[in-house]
Design a protein around this motif. Structure first.
Motif, PDB file in Angstrom:
ATOM      1  N   TYR A 181      11.456 -37.465 -35.920  1.00 34.02           N
ATOM      2  CA  TYR A 181      10.049 -37.844 -37.546  1.00 34.02           C
ATOM      3  C   TYR A 181      10.570 -39.119 -37.976  1.00 34.02           C
ATOM      4  CZ  TYR A 181       9.855 -32.406 -37.985  1.00 34.02           C
ATOM      5  OH  TYR A 181       9.763 -31.358 -36.815  1.00 34.02           O
ATOM      6  N   VAL A 227      25.830 -31.946 -52.299  1.00 23.44           N
ATOM      7  CA  VAL A 227      25.181 -31.614 -52.221  1.00 23.44           C
ATOM      8  C   VAL A 227      25.527 -30.007 -54.227  1.00 23.44           C
ATOM      9  CG1 VAL A 227      25.205 -27.917 -52.687  1.00 23.44           C
ATOM     10  CG2 VAL A 227      24.932 -29.730 -50.360  1.00 23.44           C
ATOM     11  N   VAL A 278      17.900 -34.898 -52.895  1.00 21.41           N
ATOM     12  CA  VAL A 278      19.365 -34.670 -52.149  1.00 21.41           C
ATOM     13  C   VAL A 278      19.428 -36.306 -51.350  1.00 21.41           C
ATOM     14  CG1 VAL A 278      19.287 -33.336 -49.700  1.00 21.41           C
ATOM     15  CG2 VAL A 278      18.013 -32.980 -51.685  1.00 21.41           C
ATOM     16  N   HIS A 315      17.315 -41.211 -50.152  1.00 20.20           N
ATOM     17  CA  HIS A 315      17.249 -40.052 -50.160  1.00 20.20           C
ATOM     18  C   HIS A 315      17.166 -39.279 -48.257  1.00 20.20           C
ATOM     19  CE1 HIS A 315      13.487 -40.084 -48.333  1.00 20.20           C
ATOM     20  NE2 HIS A 315      12.664 -40.806 -49.205  1.00 20.20           N
ATOM     21  N   PHE A 324      15.496 -36.795 -47.085  1.00 24.21           N
ATOM     22  CA  PHE A 324      14.571 -36.377 -46.209  1.00 24.21           C
ATOM     23  C   PHE A 324      14.335 -36.141 -45.455  1.00 24.21           C
ATOM     24  CE2 PHE A 324      12.152 -36.734 -50.712  1.00 24.21           C
ATOM     25  CZ  PHE A 324      13.342 -35.744 -51.715  1.00 24.21           C
ATOM     26  N   PHE A 325      14.639 -37.141 -44.741  1.00 17.54           N
ATOM     27  CA  PHE A 325      14.954 -37.186 -43.063  1.00 17.54           C
ATOM     28  C   PHE A 325      16.144 -36.581 -42.995  1.00 17.54           C
ATOM     29  CE2 PHE A 325      11.269 -40.521 -44.379  1.00 17.54           C
ATOM     30  CZ  PHE A 325      10.328 -39.509 -43.269  1.00 17.54           C
ATOM     31  N   MET A 362      17.386 -33.795 -43.333  1.00 20.62           N
ATOM     32  CA  MET A 362      17.444 -32.285 -43.709  1.00 20.62           C
ATOM     33  C   MET A 362      18.256 -31.213 -42.401  1.00 20.62           C
ATOM     34  SD  MET A 362      17.223 -32.642 -46.863  1.00 20.62           S
ATOM     35  CE  MET A 362      16.937 -30.823 -47.564  1.00 20.62           C
ATOM     36  N   GLN A 363      17.950 -31.596 -40.531  1.00 18.37           N
ATOM     37  CA  GLN A 363      18.639 -30.856 -40.390  1.00 18.37           C
ATOM     38  C   GLN A 363      20.329 -31.118 -40.281  1.00 18.37           C
ATOM     39  OE1 GLN A 363      17.201 -29.384 -37.377  1.00 18.37           O
ATOM     40  NE2 GLN A 363      19.605 -28.790 -37.568  1.00 18.37           N
ATOM     41  N   TYR A 411      21.676 -31.061 -43.117  1.00 17.38           N
ATOM     42  CA  TYR A 411      21.700 -30.321 -44.152  1.00 17.38           C
ATOM     43  C   TYR A 411      22.323 -29.089 -43.736  1.00 17.38           C
ATOM     44  CZ  TYR A 411      21.887 -34.076 -48.367  1.00 17.38           C
ATOM     45  OH  TYR A 411      21.843 -34.034 -48.823  1.00 17.38           O
ATOM     46  N   THR A 412      21.400 -28.607 -42.242  1.00 15.68           N
ATOM     47  CA  THR A 412      20.757 -27.263 -42.202  1.00 15.68           C
ATOM     48  C   THR A 412      21.994 -27.255 -41.817  1.00 15.68           C
ATOM     49  OG1 THR A 412      18.692 -27.354 -41.799  1.00 15.68           O
ATOM     50  CG2 THR A 412      19.812 -25.889 -40.485  1.00 15.68           C
ATOM     51  N   PHE A 448      24.709 -26.361 -44.032  1.00 18.22           N
ATOM     52  CA  PHE A 448      24.692 -25.085 -44.522  1.00 18.22           C
ATOM     53  C   PHE A 448      25.152 -23.828 -43.538  1.00 18.22           C
ATOM     54  CE2 PHE A 448      22.334 -27.356 -47.776  1.00 18.22           C
ATOM     55  CZ  PHE A 448      23.401 -26.733 -48.958  1.00 18.22           C
ATOM     56  N   TYR A 491      13.610 -27.923 -43.033  1.00 14.84           N
ATOM     57  CA  TYR A 491      13.760 -28.753 -43.363  1.00 14.84           C
ATOM     58  C   TYR A 491      13.542 -28.624 -44.713  1.00 14.84           C
ATOM     59  CZ  TYR A 491      14.753 -31.163 -39.440  1.00 14.84           C
ATOM     60  OH  TYR A 491      15.189 -30.917 -37.615  1.00 14.84           O
ATOM     61  N   MET A 538       6.301 -34.804 -40.638  1.00 12.62           N
ATOM     62  CA  MET A 538       6.266 -36.154 -39.089  1.00 12.62           C
ATOM     63  C   MET A 538       5.621 -35.445 -38.335  1.00 12.62           C
ATOM     64  SD  MET A 538       5.870 -38.508 -41.456  1.00 12.62           S
ATOM     65  CE  MET A 538       5.957 -39.042 -40.075  1.00 12.62           C
TER      66      MET A 538
END
Lengths: 455, 455
Positions: free
Chosen positions: A170, A372, A381, A416, A418-419, A421-422, A424-425, A428, B170, B421
């Motif tokens: 991305y 978090v 975020v 931030h 936003f790129f 999020m993997q 964060y995934t 979690f 995401y 993206m």
């Protein structure tokens, strides 16, 4: 729900000059050395790599350097960036501390990196350059450079560390959206890349290799210069608009930071927020406690050696004196791609040697936990890199609570997530572990430091 | 490189009230009908779904409705949003048109959606509700609702259309970062979900199904209300802060829009920018040409029927009169998840019937092309939804060039594309085609409109 407090400046309050810490240092920086001869280099040696205006900034000891109007004009797209009082976070932590954060994620590429990519593109254009070669790790710098190049109609080629090229499509898509060419590094497009691919076809690449490729590319083409997103003096210089704006915003809040916290990879966002305050202190201004937070998996400031080292793997760059883990050091399994560099900016390293900053290292899981907490309290975020600064700030706020002291803490929220999020995934999903390195590998990497250190 | 021009308001200029177009309509809206009886419904019928304050807003004909202070306080985190003069884009198009865009991507969740999720969370909290059930398609609304809920300490359950749940992890990670629970819809957690899974275990889900699940969830729990991210009057009402700010910013620019362009999915961002200007026109203000841009693959305004229809698949919601493709309509193969809904906001539909807007439909490839042109000129990567508005604005600017007229064009740039993206990657990789639907399927979906339309 405590009310949001945002300190927003007028566009006219975008600084008119960058602040140069070199003007106020009690001792000058050690000079960079030629990679071949080991002798101190001069501006002419850097000319194949950078436009002369940037080389002049690299060595300048003027305190203030004017920001050209066209650069300020583009800065106005997102600057001045907001300073927030973290009332939500303070309430959640139940701390008497006053927590502020400067938020650089409002920029078009989502981090502080554009503060320097824009002037770098500007000076390249001014110098008649039509093409820029650069490298990127996780992609923040590559997309910031691509953004700036699009605005100045420059062509860009980005050598992106192969593991990120494959894992982070991305960021690559963003670079392509801005019109840049992005290839996986090592590539077949350079000698350095071909040599490494011949020796280790399955390599996942590294920032050191990607730098070698971009430098080689720039040196071999008349129309091309090289651009770097951190580490160098002129890059840190450009970032000082962050701290200068924050000074004015803290005044608006009728406050002054007792503590400043930034995360350190190459050192540029940290320098951006901290140097104007450190400079003030050196000029008899208020004392400030400055904390540089790094990952335990890549502990440049806390475990590295202060020595001359190369910036890249192929040893094409000048040697600079910095805290380094050795140019062959490879950290494993942690997600803050912007904090994986083996070295630290010479200026930041020098500041540490002068006792003007305190380094601190955290594991990544505790940083994600802090991120978090922050997101739920403040609604933003954070990038995994910035989560290190947040963790440092939260720890200081909790110390205030323990001590019953109301101190003022200023955090640089450099971008931030936003790129990212993997990451964060994975966090979690319980799939993240704390990043590591091997003590023997570190010792080996350090033993490979250039012989000039024994001279 | 033309200088960036940004019109930024002071925080005090965040509007103090939302603007309600219903006050200025020459003819009132058709009433919603009960899904079972087909009779007009009253506020009490909606009470299981929404807090009373929102129901009152839904049916209000007051021109201005006060924004509560705690909501304005949170708005201050990112509002007023900037208005830009697109000087870079104008230069690239070589047009005499003056192009402006209002940028809602500066919000914490990256789109205009938080303008309504925050008041929805606030009124729920005020009403003693502790939990919200909602649905999301591509995830923009789900993350906006999760953000707002975190700030008010509310629990959220998001039913996310299964195909997006799997393809867009995401957005889900963002919701979880804000503390929300997110499940794939259809789920085993509701009767509606279980029934659909029993009949079609391999279904990829739809917004209509997800709405059914969230509504059922809310109706069956005392502590829970339902929340919707578009379509309803109160949602459109909350978005009018966009247009109200833009009015003041256009004054700063000493200009007034001749043309306003927004993209339409459910209709909320379009209404947000356009309604304050349409209202002014209705009250003898300047004439303005208003263009609603939708995807050719889901052509609600250009090919739908203006009729009563259900908002969801299980027919649990009230029937509303709107432009609709039929609640069983499924568009295929296009990436703007926010523009895939079968219906259109009753207020937007009504405005079209009154001749106050012009609908226009584009294919997705031409919209991506426009988005890339925009990104390279203005430095912002638009969401695929917003790219439809950009395409509409560019076409108007090119028409000005053809006609040699300098008109003023105001575009709503409703969000950034950082979570989209993959769509850009597919576009650059030549993997995207124009979205489609089957004419027979459309006819079939329309033939399934509720019988109340024959009454």
């Amino acid at each position: 729900m405590p009310a949001t407090v945002k300190y927003l400046l007028d566009e006219e309050q975008i600084p008119r000059s960058w602040y140069n810490l070199q003007a106020d240092l009690p001792e000058p920086l050690a000079p960079p050395l030629h990679p071949g001869t080991g002798e101190p280099i001069g501006p002419a040696d850097l000319e194949p790599l950078f436009p002369m205006a940037l080389i002049e900034q690299e060595v300048s000891v003027e305190r203030y350097i004017d920001i050209p109007d066209p650069v300020r004009d583009i800065y106005r797209s997102w600057r001045p960036s907001p300073l927030y009082r973290a009332r939500g976070l303070e309430a959640k932590l139940d701390t008497p501390a006053r927590i502020y954060y400067k938020y650089e994620g409002v920029s078009p590429a989502g981090s502080h990196k554009v503060n320097t990519s824009v002037p770098q593109a500007f000076y390249s254009k001014e110098a008649g350059i039509s093409r820029i070669a650069t490298e990127t790790g996780a992609g923040q710098w590559g997309s910031a450079m691509s953004y700036a190049a699009a605005l100045f109609d420059l062509t860009v080629k980005v050598y992106m560390v192969k593991v990120s090229f494959n894992q982070k499509p991305y960021r690559r898509a963003m670079m392509e959206t801005f019109g840049a060419e992005c290839v996986a590094s090592p590539s077949m497009d350079t000698e350095a890349g071909r040599a490494i691919l011949a020796a280790t076809p399955d390599t996942s690449g590294s920032l050191g290799i990607a730098i070698s490729e971009a430098v080689e590319d720039a040196v071999h083409r008349e129309d091309t210069k090289y651009a770097l997103g951190s580490v160098l003096n002129h890059v840190l210089l450009h970032q000082t608009i962050i701290g200068q704006e924050a000074e004015v915003q803290m005044e608006m809040a009728d406050d002054y930071p007792d503590i400043i916290v930034g995360c350190t990879g190459g050192g540029s966002n940290f320098a951006g927020i901290a140097f104007p305050f450190i400079g003030k202190q050196l000029r008899d201004g208020p004392q400030v406690e400055v904390i540089a937070v790094e990952p335990k998996a890549c502990p440049t400031l806390t475990r590295g050696r202060y020595a001359y080292d190369f910036g890249d793997t192929a040893h094409l760059t000048p040697m600079v004196k910095m805290h380094t883990l050795g140019s062959s050091f490879v950290p494993l399994g942690f997600h803050a791609g912007g904090l994986r560099y083996h070295g630290m900016a010479p200026l930041v390293s020098h500041v540490q040697e002068l006792g003007l900053l305190t380094p601190r290292a955290y594991h990544q899981l505790e940083c994600f936990e802090a991120a978090v907490t922050f997101a739920r309290a403040e609604g933003i975020v954070p990038a995994p890199e910035a989560s290190h600064a947040i963790k440092g700030g939260i720890d200081e706020a909790l110390r205030c609570k323990q001590d019953g002291r109301s101190r003022s803490i200023l955090i640089n929220l450099s971008g931030h997530g936003f790129f990212d999020m993997q990451a964060y995934t994975d966090y979690f999903g319980g799939k993240l572990q704390d990043g590591v390195y091997d003590d023997n590998e570190l010792a080996m990497a350090l033993s490979g430091l250039p012989s000039v250190n024994q001279a």
